[in-house]
Design a protein around this motif. Structure first.
Motif, PDB file in Angstrom:
ATOM      1  N   UNK A   1      -3.254 -10.900  -5.197  1.00 25.49           N
ATOM      2  CA  UNK A   1      -2.952  -9.462  -5.257  1.00 25.49           C
ATOM      3  C   UNK A   1      -1.672  -9.136  -4.487  1.00 25.49           C
ATOM      4  N   UNK A   2      -1.534  -9.693  -3.319  1.00 23.74           N
ATOM      5  CA  UNK A   2      -0.354  -9.413  -2.497  1.00 23.74           C
ATOM      6  C   UNK A   2       0.917  -9.946  -3.151  1.00 23.74           C
ATOM      7  N   UNK A   3       0.848 -11.145  -3.706  1.00 22.68           N
ATOM      8  CA  UNK A   3       2.010 -11.697  -4.404  1.00 22.68           C
ATOM      9  C   UNK A   3       2.369 -10.798  -5.592  1.00 22.68           C
ATOM     10  N   UNK A   4       1.363 -10.392  -6.360  1.00 24.69           N
ATOM     11  CA  UNK A   4       1.607  -9.496  -7.488  1.00 24.69           C
ATOM     12  C   UNK A   4       2.221  -8.177  -7.030  1.00 24.69           C
ATOM     13  N   UNK A   5       1.749  -7.653  -5.912  1.00 26.34           N
ATOM     14  CA  UNK A   5       2.293  -6.411  -5.365  1.00 26.34           C
ATOM     15  C   UNK A   5       3.784  -6.571  -5.084  1.00 26.34           C
ATOM     16  N   UNK A   6       4.143  -7.610  -4.353  1.00 29.14           N
ATOM     17  CA  UNK A   6       5.537  -7.804  -3.979  1.00 29.14           C
ATOM     18  C   UNK A   6       6.411  -8.070  -5.206  1.00 29.14           C
ATOM     19  N   UNK A   7       5.926  -8.878  -6.141  1.00 25.21           N
ATOM     20  CA  UNK A   7       6.694  -9.183  -7.349  1.00 25.21           C
ATOM     21  C   UNK A   7       6.849  -7.934  -8.211  1.00 25.21           C
ATOM     22  N   UNK A   8       5.758  -7.206  -8.407  1.00 19.56           N
ATOM     23  CA  UNK A   8       5.804  -5.998  -9.230  1.00 19.56           C
ATOM     24  C   UNK A   8       6.778  -4.972  -8.655  1.00 19.56           C
ATOM     25  N   UNK A   9       6.673  -4.688  -7.366  1.00 23.35           N
ATOM     26  CA  UNK A   9       7.539  -3.671  -6.772  1.00 23.35           C
ATOM     27  C   UNK A   9       8.996  -4.137  -6.700  1.00 23.35           C
ATOM     28  N   UNK A  10       9.225  -5.428  -6.507  1.00 16.84           N
ATOM     29  CA  UNK A  10      10.603  -5.936  -6.549  1.00 16.84           C
ATOM     30  C   UNK A  10      11.166  -5.783  -7.955  1.00 16.84           C
ATOM     31  N   UNK A  11      10.354  -6.072  -8.962  1.00 15.37           N
ATOM     32  CA  UNK A  11      10.786  -5.920 -10.345  1.00 15.37           C
ATOM     33  C   UNK A  11      11.110  -4.453 -10.655  1.00 15.37           C
ATOM     34  N   UNK A  12      10.234  -3.541 -10.220  1.00 17.91           N
ATOM     35  CA  UNK A  12      10.468  -2.108 -10.462  1.00 17.91           C
ATOM     36  C   UNK A  12      11.761  -1.673  -9.782  1.00 17.91           C
ATOM     37  N   UNK A  13      11.961  -2.085  -8.526  1.00 17.81           N
ATOM     38  CA  UNK A  13      13.192  -1.725  -7.810  1.00 17.81           C
ATOM     39  C   UNK A  13      14.431  -2.256  -8.536  1.00 17.81           C
ATOM     40  N   UNK A  14      14.370  -3.517  -8.980  1.00 17.86           N
ATOM     41  CA  UNK A  14      15.526  -4.124  -9.641  1.00 17.86           C
ATOM     42  C   UNK A  14      15.745  -3.572 -11.045  1.00 17.86           C
ATOM     43  N   UNK A  15      14.667  -3.448 -11.807  1.00 18.24           N
ATOM     44  CA  UNK A  15      14.788  -3.021 -13.197  1.00 18.24           C
ATOM     45  C   UNK A  15      15.225  -1.562 -13.300  1.00 18.24           C
ATOM     46  N   UNK A  16      14.635  -0.709 -12.480  1.00 21.84           N
ATOM     47  CA  UNK A  16      14.963   0.718 -12.521  1.00 21.84           C
ATOM     48  C   UNK A  16      16.069   1.100 -11.543  1.00 21.84           C
ATOM     49  N   UNK A  17      16.564   0.106 -10.806  1.00 23.50           N
ATOM     50  CA  UNK A  17      17.636   0.338  -9.816  1.00 23.50           C
ATOM     51  C   UNK A  17      17.229   1.395  -8.790  1.00 23.50           C
ATOM     52  N   UNK A  18      16.033   1.209  -8.242  1.00 31.11           N
ATOM     53  CA  UNK A  18      15.490   2.152  -7.260  1.00 31.11           C
ATOM     54  C   UNK A  18      15.486   1.490  -5.881  1.00 31.11           C
ATOM     55  N   UNK A  19      16.605   1.526  -5.213  1.00 30.68           N
ATOM     56  CA  UNK A  19      16.701   0.912  -3.894  1.00 30.68           C
ATOM     57  C   UNK A  19      15.810   1.594  -2.864  1.00 30.68           C
ATOM     58  N   UNK A  20      15.484   2.855  -3.093  1.00 29.03           N
ATOM     59  CA  UNK A  20      14.700   3.638  -2.139  1.00 29.03           C
ATOM     60  C   UNK A  20      13.210   3.336  -2.231  1.00 29.03           C
ATOM     61  N   UNK A  21      12.763   2.641  -3.287  1.00 28.71           N
ATOM     62  CA  UNK A  21      11.332   2.428  -3.476  1.00 28.71           C
ATOM     63  C   UNK A  21      10.785   1.487  -2.416  1.00 28.71           C
ATOM     64  N   UNK A  22      10.019   2.016  -1.530  1.00 28.17           N
ATOM     65  CA  UNK A  22       9.341   1.238  -0.497  1.00 28.17           C
ATOM     66  C   UNK A  22       7.868   1.575  -0.536  1.00 28.17           C
ATOM     67  N   UNK A  23       7.033   0.584  -0.329  1.00 26.68           N
ATOM     68  CA  UNK A  23       5.595   0.804  -0.302  1.00 26.68           C
ATOM     69  C   UNK A  23       5.048   0.308   1.008  1.00 26.68           C
ATOM     70  N   UNK A  24       4.359   1.092   1.799  1.00 29.44           N
ATOM     71  CA  UNK A  24       4.206   2.517   1.701  1.00 29.44           C
ATOM     72  C   UNK A  24       5.352   3.277   2.347  1.00 29.44           C
ATOM     73  N   UNK A  25       5.975   2.769   3.430  1.00 23.97           N
ATOM     74  CA  UNK A  25       7.161   3.395   3.999  1.00 23.97           C
ATOM     75  C   UNK A  25       7.831   2.407   4.940  1.00 23.97           C
ATOM     76  N   UNK A  26       8.851   2.856   5.598  1.00 23.47           N
ATOM     77  CA  UNK A  26       9.645   1.969   6.447  1.00 23.47           C
ATOM     78  C   UNK A  26       9.305   2.081   7.929  1.00 23.47           C
ATOM     79  N   UNK A  27       8.266   2.820   8.287  1.00 23.68           N
ATOM     80  CA  UNK A  27       7.942   3.033   9.699  1.00 23.68           C
ATOM     81  C   UNK A  27       7.509   1.766  10.400  1.00 23.68           C
ATOM     82  N   UNK A  28       6.901   0.872   9.675  1.00 20.69           N
ATOM     83  CA  UNK A  28       6.334  -0.311  10.294  1.00 20.69           C
ATOM     84  C   UNK A  28       4.919  -0.020  10.757  1.00 20.69           C
ATOM     85  N   UNK A  29       4.378  -0.942  11.490  1.00 23.73           N
ATOM     86  CA  UNK A  29       2.999  -0.805  11.932  1.00 23.73           C
ATOM     87  C   UNK A  29       2.951  -0.048  13.253  1.00 23.73           C
TER      88      UNK A  29
END
Length: 195
Positions: free
Chosen positions: A70-98
């Protein structure tokens, strides 16, 4: 779902205001928690899931590689969405960190409240009227729709809902899907902060 839509609207109105996002998130999470608690108290105990074989230990052991996939799919899917749609801002869930805030609002609260709602209340009610596969698919679709604030993640979230539904069914407990949900969100939160 209404709460998720309100959250999406608030976040879209102030795209660069982290404080407004945090306030909206806290309010939405508190409302979600209150609604699920009221529903759980109102509905009460949902009938146990009938299960013919006791393979729960195997399900728990299998959950680790499934969570890894699931985690690998998450990272691959969101990287693909960012690259394919050119959405550099797409972060899941945010950039705050833990932080304590993200641990509570992105990891712990969703894992408990969403699993109690979707894999206990909804699952239990649907299970009384549908077969197991229909129950899992419908509850997963509901899980997906309630994440409308993460529109581009919805296809992946449907798959997560299916996996958590089967984890609920085969383990005969909420503890496994809650744990998987928590660990998934925790690793995604840490990963996205590092990326």
């Amino acid at each position: 779902m209404v709460i998720s839509m309100v959250q999406a609207i608030v976040m879209s109105q102030s795209p660069n205001n982290q404080e407004a996002h945090d306030h909206a998130l806290v309010i939405c999470e508190l409302l979600d928690t209150a609604i699920v608690l009221i529903l759980a108290l109102r509905i009460g105990f949902v009938h146990r899931i009938p299960y013919c074989s006791d393979r729960r230990l195997g399900v728990w052991i299998l959950s680790l590689p499934v969570l890894s996939v699931l985690l690998v799919l998450n990272f691959v899917y969101h990287a693909w969405v960012r690259d394919y749609l050119k959405l550099d801002w797409l972060q899941m869930p945010d950039e705050e960190g833990l932080t304590r805030f993200t641990l509570l609002t992105h990891c712990l609260q969703p894992a408990i409240v969403e699993e109690v709602f979707f894999r206990y209340i909804v699952f239990g009610v649907l299970r009384q009227h549908c077969g197991i596969h229909a129950t899992i698919l419908v509850s997963s679709a509901m899980f997906t729709i309630c994440h409308v604030h993460a529109l581009l993640s919805m296809p992946y979230l449907f798959f997560v809902g299916v996996v958590l539904g089967y984890a609920r069914y085969f383990s005969r407990t909420l503890i496994l899907p809650i744990g998987m949900h928590f660990v998934h969100n925790l690793i995604v939160t840490i990963w996205e902060a590092e990326a």
